[in-house]
Structures are given as C-alpha cells and as structure tokens.
Design a protein around this motif. Structure first.
Motif, PDB file in Angstrom:
ATOM      1  N   ASP A  35       0.813  -1.214   0.000  1.00 47.83           N
ATOM      2  CA  ASP A  35       0.000   0.000   0.000  1.00 47.83           C
ATOM      3  C   ASP A  35       0.850   1.269   0.000  1.00 47.83           C
ATOM      4  O   ASP A  35       0.481   2.263  -0.625  1.00 47.83           O
ATOM      5  CB  ASP A  35      -0.934   0.029   1.208  1.00 47.83           C
ATOM      6  CG  ASP A  35      -2.202  -0.773   0.964  1.00 47.83           C
ATOM      7  OD1 ASP A  35      -2.570  -0.936  -0.215  1.00 47.83           O
ATOM      8  OD2 ASP A  35      -2.812  -1.225   1.942  1.00 47.83           O
ATOM      9  N   PHE A  36       1.961   1.258   0.698  1.00 48.69           N
ATOM     10  CA  PHE A  36       2.730   2.491   0.852  1.00 48.69           C
ATOM     11  C   PHE A  36       3.970   2.539  -0.024  1.00 48.69           C
ATOM     12  O   PHE A  36       4.182   3.490  -0.756  1.00 48.69           O
ATOM     13  CB  PHE A  36       3.122   2.673   2.321  1.00 48.69           C
ATOM     14  CG  PHE A  36       1.924   2.783   3.219  1.00 48.69           C
ATOM     15  CD1 PHE A  36       1.142   3.912   3.213  1.00 48.69           C
ATOM     16  CD2 PHE A  36       1.559   1.730   4.043  1.00 48.69           C
ATOM     17  CE1 PHE A  36       0.016   4.015   4.015  1.00 48.69           C
ATOM     18  CE2 PHE A  36       0.450   1.819   4.851  1.00 48.69           C
ATOM     19  CZ  PHE A  36      -0.325   2.963   4.847  1.00 48.69           C
ATOM     20  N   HIS A  37       4.809   1.529   0.031  1.00 53.46           N
ATOM     21  CA  HIS A  37       6.084   1.575  -0.684  1.00 53.46           C
ATOM     22  C   HIS A  37       6.231   0.437  -1.680  1.00 53.46           C
ATOM     23  O   HIS A  37       7.325   0.128  -2.107  1.00 53.46           O
ATOM     24  CB  HIS A  37       7.246   1.509   0.318  1.00 53.46           C
ATOM     25  CG  HIS A  37       7.208   2.604   1.317  1.00 53.46           C
ATOM     26  ND1 HIS A  37       7.405   3.928   0.988  1.00 53.46           N
ATOM     27  CD2 HIS A  37       6.968   2.587   2.644  1.00 53.46           C
ATOM     28  CE1 HIS A  37       7.308   4.679   2.064  1.00 53.46           C
ATOM     29  NE2 HIS A  37       7.037   3.883   3.095  1.00 53.46           N
TER      30      HIS A  37
END
Length: 84
Positions: A35-37
């Motif tokens: 989701d983020f990186h």
C-alpha cells in the motif's frame, strides 16, 4: 491449505469463498502488501483451503513456511461468495 498471492484487489476479505484451481476455497487469512512503498497495485497474500481445513488453520496446526505458494491476477479470480 496453501498460500495464494493475488496481484490487485478483487474485493475479498477474510471468510470469502473463491473458486481456485477448479474447486471452491475459503480465505482463512489475508495480509495486504504494497500500500505504501510497494508496486502500483496492492498484493493480497491469502491463506486458502477447504472448509475441512479451517479448524487446522484456527488451531495453528501447520507450518506456514511449508505451504505451497501460487500467484494469480485479481481479474481472473472468481469470487463465489464474499464474507458471510
């Protein structure tokens, strides 16, 4: 019981029933990755199996590292029933 890596999000959650490998499988657990990186779309790392194997999953009577792992795109995954 096995691990299934789903590339993308087909909208399933824990307890959903999917059709995979010619038979209906229950999704026992999901870990959402990326989701983020991570990549452009998330990956769902699912533990799936038959209804008979649900008690084995709940009591943790298996070794996660020994499960077979397959991967599939979210578009080709057939969702039979979402969460009960």
């Amino acid at each position: 019981m096995q691990k299934l890596i789903v590339r993308g999000d087909p909208g399933i959650r824990r307890g959903a029933v999917i059709e995979y490998d010619g038979k209906e499988q229950v999704v026992f657990g999901i870990d959402r990755q990326g989701d983020f990186h991570g990549p452009d779309e998330p990956q769902l790392w699912c533990t799936i199996g038959t209804e008979d194997e649900e008690a084995t999953f709940e009591r943790r009577e298996y070794v996660p590292h020994w499960l077979d792992v397959d991967s599939v795109d979210a578009e080709v995954l057939d969702v039979v029933k979402d969460r009960p």
